[in-house]
Design a protein around this motif. Structure first.
Motif, PDB file in Angstrom:
ATOM      1  N   ILE A   1       0.914  -1.294   0.054  1.00  0.00           N
ATOM      2  CA  ILE A   1       0.009   0.106  -0.119  1.00  0.00           C
ATOM      3  C   ILE A   1       0.921   1.478  -0.127  1.00  0.00           C
ATOM      4  O   ILE A   1       0.805   2.396  -0.702  1.00  0.00           O
ATOM      5  CB  ILE A   1      -1.001   0.124   1.082  1.00  0.00           C
ATOM      6  CG1 ILE A   1      -1.950  -1.076   1.121  1.00  0.00           C
ATOM      7  CG2 ILE A   1      -1.617   1.484   1.582  1.00  0.00           C
ATOM      8  CD1 ILE A   1      -3.002  -1.426   2.188  1.00  0.00           C
ATOM      9  N   PHE A   2       1.850   1.293   0.742  1.00  0.00           N
ATOM     10  CA  PHE A   2       2.925   2.540   0.988  1.00  0.00           C
ATOM     11  C   PHE A   2       3.296   2.584  -0.329  1.00  0.00           C
ATOM     12  O   PHE A   2       3.704   3.729  -0.734  1.00  0.00           O
ATOM     13  CB  PHE A   2       3.660   2.200   2.065  1.00  0.00           C
ATOM     14  CG  PHE A   2       3.309   2.637   3.481  1.00  0.00           C
ATOM     15  CD1 PHE A   2       1.986   2.158   4.078  1.00  0.00           C
ATOM     16  CD2 PHE A   2       3.702   3.776   4.117  1.00  0.00           C
ATOM     17  CE1 PHE A   2       1.517   2.470   5.184  1.00  0.00           C
ATOM     18  CE2 PHE A   2       3.183   4.234   5.569  1.00  0.00           C
ATOM     19  CZ  PHE A   2       2.141   3.661   5.740  1.00  0.00           C
ATOM     20  N   GLU A   3       4.046   1.429  -1.182  1.00  0.00           N
ATOM     21  CA  GLU A   3       4.675   1.677  -2.190  1.00  0.00           C
ATOM     22  C   GLU A   3       3.985   2.383  -3.410  1.00  0.00           C
ATOM     23  O   GLU A   3       4.254   3.463  -4.173  1.00  0.00           O
ATOM     24  CB  GLU A   3       5.197   0.464  -2.623  1.00  0.00           C
ATOM     25  CG  GLU A   3       6.326  -0.070  -1.951  1.00  0.00           C
ATOM     26  CD  GLU A   3       6.850  -1.489  -2.554  1.00  0.00           C
ATOM     27  OE1 GLU A   3       6.287  -2.186  -3.484  1.00  0.00           O
ATOM     28  OE2 GLU A   3       8.164  -1.846  -1.989  1.00  0.00           O
ATOM     29  N   ARG A   4       2.372   1.974  -3.531  1.00  0.00           N
ATOM     30  CA  ARG A   4       1.640   2.620  -4.432  1.00  0.00           C
ATOM     31  C   ARG A   4       1.443   4.098  -4.171  1.00  0.00           C
ATOM     32  O   ARG A   4       1.338   4.894  -5.105  1.00  0.00           O
ATOM     33  CB  ARG A   4       0.104   1.696  -4.416  1.00  0.00           C
ATOM     34  CG  ARG A   4       0.262   0.545  -5.283  1.00  0.00           C
ATOM     35  CD  ARG A   4      -1.318   0.155  -5.576  1.00  0.00           C
ATOM     36  NE  ARG A   4      -1.975  -0.086  -4.319  1.00  0.00           N
ATOM     37  CZ  ARG A   4      -2.006  -1.327  -4.041  1.00  0.00           C
ATOM     38  NH1 ARG A   4      -1.415  -2.601  -4.581  1.00  0.00           N
ATOM     39  NH2 ARG A   4      -2.846  -1.626  -2.694  1.00  0.00           N
ATOM     40  N   ILE A   5       1.031   4.218  -2.611  1.00  0.00           N
ATOM     41  CA  ILE A   5       0.944   5.725  -2.456  1.00  0.00           C
ATOM     42  C   ILE A   5       1.958   6.790  -2.932  1.00  0.00           C
ATOM     43  O   ILE A   5       1.827   7.840  -3.407  1.00  0.00           O
ATOM     44  CB  ILE A   5       0.360   5.812  -1.018  1.00  0.00           C
ATOM     45  CG1 ILE A   5      -0.680   5.173  -0.535  1.00  0.00           C
ATOM     46  CG2 ILE A   5       0.505   7.335  -0.430  1.00  0.00           C
ATOM     47  CD1 ILE A   5      -1.104   5.113   0.946  1.00  0.00           C
TER      48      ILE A   5
ATOM     49  N   VAL B   1     -12.370  -1.902   2.327  1.00  0.00           N
ATOM     50  CA  VAL B   1     -11.936  -1.223   3.199  1.00  0.00           C
ATOM     51  C   VAL B   1     -10.325  -0.860   3.287  1.00  0.00           C
ATOM     52  O   VAL B   1      -9.987   0.268   3.478  1.00  0.00           O
ATOM     53  CB  VAL B   1     -11.909  -1.810   4.895  1.00  0.00           C
ATOM     54  CG1 VAL B   1     -11.227  -1.269   5.703  1.00  0.00           C
ATOM     55  CG2 VAL B   1     -13.356  -2.262   5.236  1.00  0.00           C
ATOM     56  N   LEU B   2      -9.602  -1.797   3.028  1.00  0.00           N
ATOM     57  CA  LEU B   2      -7.985  -1.365   2.590  1.00  0.00           C
ATOM     58  C   LEU B   2      -7.816  -0.121   1.242  1.00  0.00           C
ATOM     59  O   LEU B   2      -7.075   0.403   1.700  1.00  0.00           O
ATOM     60  CB  LEU B   2      -7.292  -2.613   2.012  1.00  0.00           C
ATOM     61  CG  LEU B   2      -6.996  -3.597   3.435  1.00  0.00           C
ATOM     62  CD1 LEU B   2      -6.442  -5.036   2.895  1.00  0.00           C
ATOM     63  CD2 LEU B   2      -5.957  -3.068   4.296  1.00  0.00           C
TER      64      LEU B   2
ATOM     65  N   PHE C   1      -2.104   6.758   7.936  1.00  0.00           N
ATOM     66  CA  PHE C   1      -2.545   5.488   7.516  1.00  0.00           C
ATOM     67  C   PHE C   1      -3.033   4.659   8.958  1.00  0.00           C
ATOM     68  O   PHE C   1      -3.850   3.896   8.843  1.00  0.00           O
ATOM     69  CB  PHE C   1      -1.445   4.596   6.993  1.00  0.00           C
ATOM     70  CG  PHE C   1      -1.571   3.149   6.882  1.00  0.00           C
ATOM     71  CD1 PHE C   1      -2.302   2.738   5.580  1.00  0.00           C
ATOM     72  CD2 PHE C   1      -1.160   2.054   7.547  1.00  0.00           C
ATOM     73  CE1 PHE C   1      -2.590   1.340   5.532  1.00  0.00           C
ATOM     74  CE2 PHE C   1      -1.617   0.723   7.467  1.00  0.00           C
ATOM     75  CZ  PHE C   1      -2.229   0.472   6.186  1.00  0.00           C
ATOM     76  N   VAL C   2      -2.279   4.829  10.193  1.00  0.00           N
ATOM     77  CA  VAL C   2      -2.596   4.453  11.223  1.00  0.00           C
ATOM     78  C   VAL C   2      -3.851   5.001  11.831  1.00  0.00           C
ATOM     79  O   VAL C   2      -4.777   4.130  12.095  1.00  0.00           O
ATOM     80  CB  VAL C   2      -1.607   4.619  12.327  1.00  0.00           C
ATOM     81  CG1 VAL C   2      -1.990   4.227  13.647  1.00  0.00           C
ATOM     82  CG2 VAL C   2      -0.263   3.825  12.281  1.00  0.00           C
ATOM     83  N   VAL C   3      -4.233   6.323  11.692  1.00  0.00           N
ATOM     84  CA  VAL C   3      -5.429   6.857  12.122  1.00  0.00           C
ATOM     85  C   VAL C   3      -6.683   6.371  11.438  1.00  0.00           C
ATOM     86  O   VAL C   3      -7.761   5.865  12.261  1.00  0.00           O
ATOM     87  CB  VAL C   3      -5.206   8.547  12.058  1.00  0.00           C
ATOM     88  CG1 VAL C   3      -6.652   9.063  12.054  1.00  0.00           C
ATOM     89  CG2 VAL C   3      -4.429   8.857  13.194  1.00  0.00           C
TER      90      VAL C   3
ATOM     91  N   ALA D   1      -6.671   5.251  -0.244  1.00  0.00           N
ATOM     92  CA  ALA D   1      -7.241   6.079  -1.111  1.00  0.00           C
ATOM     93  C   ALA D   1      -7.113   7.699   0.088  1.00  0.00           C
ATOM     94  O   ALA D   1      -6.709   8.532  -0.484  1.00  0.00           O
ATOM     95  CB  ALA D   1      -8.313   6.279  -1.628  1.00  0.00           C
ATOM     96  N   ASP D   2      -7.461   7.332   1.059  1.00  0.00           N
ATOM     97  CA  ASP D   2      -8.029   8.522   2.094  1.00  0.00           C
ATOM     98  C   ASP D   2      -6.417   8.940   2.581  1.00  0.00           C
ATOM     99  O   ASP D   2      -6.120  10.132   2.559  1.00  0.00           O
ATOM    100  CB  ASP D   2      -8.682   8.064   3.289  1.00  0.00           C
ATOM    101  CG  ASP D   2     -10.171   7.714   2.930  1.00  0.00           C
ATOM    102  OD1 ASP D   2     -10.335   8.179   1.707  1.00  0.00           O
ATOM    103  OD2 ASP D   2     -10.819   6.983   3.813  1.00  0.00           O
ATOM    104  N   SER D   3      -5.352   7.839   2.760  1.00  0.00           N
ATOM    105  CA  SER D   3      -4.211   8.163   3.158  1.00  0.00           C
ATOM    106  C   SER D   3      -3.431   9.128   2.157  1.00  0.00           C
ATOM    107  O   SER D   3      -2.740   9.991   2.450  1.00  0.00           O
ATOM    108  CB  SER D   3      -3.197   6.982   3.449  1.00  0.00           C
ATOM    109  OG  SER D   3      -4.012   6.351   4.755  1.00  0.00           O
TER     110      SER D   3
END
Length: 479
Positions: A263-267, A317-318, A292-294, A323-325
């Motif tokens: 996920i982080f790599e994509r963002i 959900v993921l 991401f944590v929040v 997307a929100d992050s």
């Protein structure tokens, strides 16, 4: 009950008349600066045309109270038998949830208070502190005692209710939300509050669902459009650097999860491709983590997020969290992008401003660093590049960001004052070091592993005092 005896002091009214003495100011604000009381009106106070000395004296009380607390803790450590006796007589319960300090007695802040009353107050406050072992690295969600979900204190329940009432209206008053959020956001409403404060969600409730659907869809269109190009020759360097930096993320447990890494790599790759002026720069990877944590906490019951298996969440959900992050991180970076353009001029400038500011507020510390040839860039570059995320536990970063998102230019302008307060916080240790290498090692490895909301509240109070004293006085800002 943790309700203070006696009548409650008057809270800060929306409109304050101009005050000229500390006594008048203090009677108006009550304990607005105090760690344990309802300081939601802090920004309203800031808007007033107060005498600088009045504000500085008020802020100093927070620091002085903290010093007394530290002395009390030291005494308890040196006299464990006495500490046990104190604990057995303790009548107050410990703070929980967002780990704000709970007080059971009045602080006696009026001008007629005696020294003995002050000492007793300090003693009772210290007894109300959580007596816990080393907190988990990601306890922004549950700062200390995370084995069970603790019941909210009366004050915490009251603050949570204020947030819920504010967020329940058809149009959220963002200015009121900022004022309320400055002194910390309850975990239960932090995800929605951050999305509103960052500008990702509109204030109008009816438009939020459609905005979320549209923005989430837009992000995954970017993924479909760009992510396959990560192995192209012109993007290989960017993707390789991201791939190297992801394992350096904090906290350790989250970064070891393959799903989180993916996920982080994509963002980060999508952001870099869509922002060619800066591209990806080391340090940006850290800025995804708090969001991401929040946002994970929006979908789970567990208090200990660091031990949660993210891959167990449904795929939809993921995708929402991802997307929100992305969008909230993008909003943050929009305000500090010159930190990450070629040669990182924004950071160079801020480090220089920090040096000038410290030379004004604590010339002895500044001179000591200079005499031992310690350059501010050698330790403060990371403070600016990573927004102090490598210097304090993640729970503290999340609490800091509550305030940063409530401040105008919080991540750029106010962060400067937080860094200045953070440096001066260690003046005793700095002045004791007489060697370049030892000084640098200390400044790059500051002992904050046990920090929680109490220390962050003191840091923010001091940063606010500095901002009030120097922000609108450029002649005081430079030699």
């Amino acid at each position: 009950s943790l309700i203070k005896p006696g009548s409650k002091p008057p809270t800060t009214p929306v409109k304050l008349k101009k005050v000229s003495t500390f006594q008048e100011f203090e009677s108006k604000t009550s304990d607005a600066w105090d760690l344990g009381d309802d300081d939601d009106e802090l920004l309203a106070i800031a808007a007033e045309n107060l005498n600088t000395e009045v504000v500085m004296e008020t802020a100093h009380k927070v620091i002085q109270n903290h010093s007394k607390l530290q002395e009390q803790h030291k005494f308890q450590e040196e006299h464990p038998q006495e500490e046990k006796q104190l604990e057995s007589a303790e009548l107050t319960s410990i703070a929980s949830g967002d780990n704000r300090l709970v007080k059971s007695v009045s602080e006696g802040h009026t001008s007629s208070s005696s020294d003995n009353a002050s000492e007793n107050s300090s003693m009772q406050r210290s007894q109300s502190l959580p007596q816990a072992s080393t907190p988990p690295l990601v306890s922004g969600m549950a700062d200390y005692n995370t084995s069970v979900t603790p019941a909210l204190t009366e004050r915490e329940a009251s603050r949570l209710d204020k947030f819920k009432q504010l967020l329940a209206g058809p149009n959220t008053d963002l200015e009121e939300l900022r004022k309320l959020s400055w002194s910390g956001i309850p975990k239960q409403v932090r995800p929605i509050a951050w999305k509103l404060l960052s500008g990702y969600l509109p204030a109008n409730v009816d438009r939020r669902d459609s905005t979320l659907k549209r923005k989430r869809k837009e992000y995954f269109v970017f993924v479909e459009q760009y992510y396959d190009s990560r192995n192209d020759e012109n993007h290989q360097d960017t993707y390789r650097q991201i791939h190297i930096d992801i394992p350096r993320m904090s906290p350790e447990v989250l970064r070891l999860q393959p799903k989180v890494t993916e996920i982080f790599e994509r963002i980060l790759f999508i952001w870099a491709i869509r922002h060619p002026a800066s591209g990806y720069v080391q340090g940006i990877n850290d800025l995804v983590t708090p969001f991401f944590v929040v946002f994970v906490c929006e979908y789970i019951e567990e208090e200990e997020v660091e031990n949660f298996d993210v891959s167990s969440l449904p795929e939809e959900v993921l995708q929402n969290i991802e997307a929100d992050s992305y969008w909230c991180m993008s909003k943050l970076l929009d305000g500090i992008q010159d930190n990450y353009t070629f040669a990182q001029p924004g950071i160079q400038k801020k480090v220089k401003m920090l040096e000038e500011l410290v030379s004004r507020i604590d010339e002895q510390v500044h001179r000591h660093l200079d005499q031992h040839e310690v350059k501010y860039l050698q330790f403060a570059f990371r403070w600016m590049n990573n927004l102090l995320m490598r210097e304090v536990p993640l729970r503290c970063t999340i609490r800091l960001w509550d305030t940063y998102q409530s401040e105008p230019e919080g991540f750029s302008h106010f962060h400067l004052y937080v860094c200045a307060a953070f440096l001066v916080r260690w003046r005793k240790e700095i002045l004791e070091e007489k060697d370049f290498q030892e000084l640098l090692i200390f400044l790059q490895n500051l002992p904050t592993v046990h920090w929680g909301n109490e220390e962050i509240s003191v840091l923010l109070a001091e940063a606010y005092r500095l901002k009030f004293a120097f922000a609108d006085a450029p002649n005081h800002y430079k030699k």
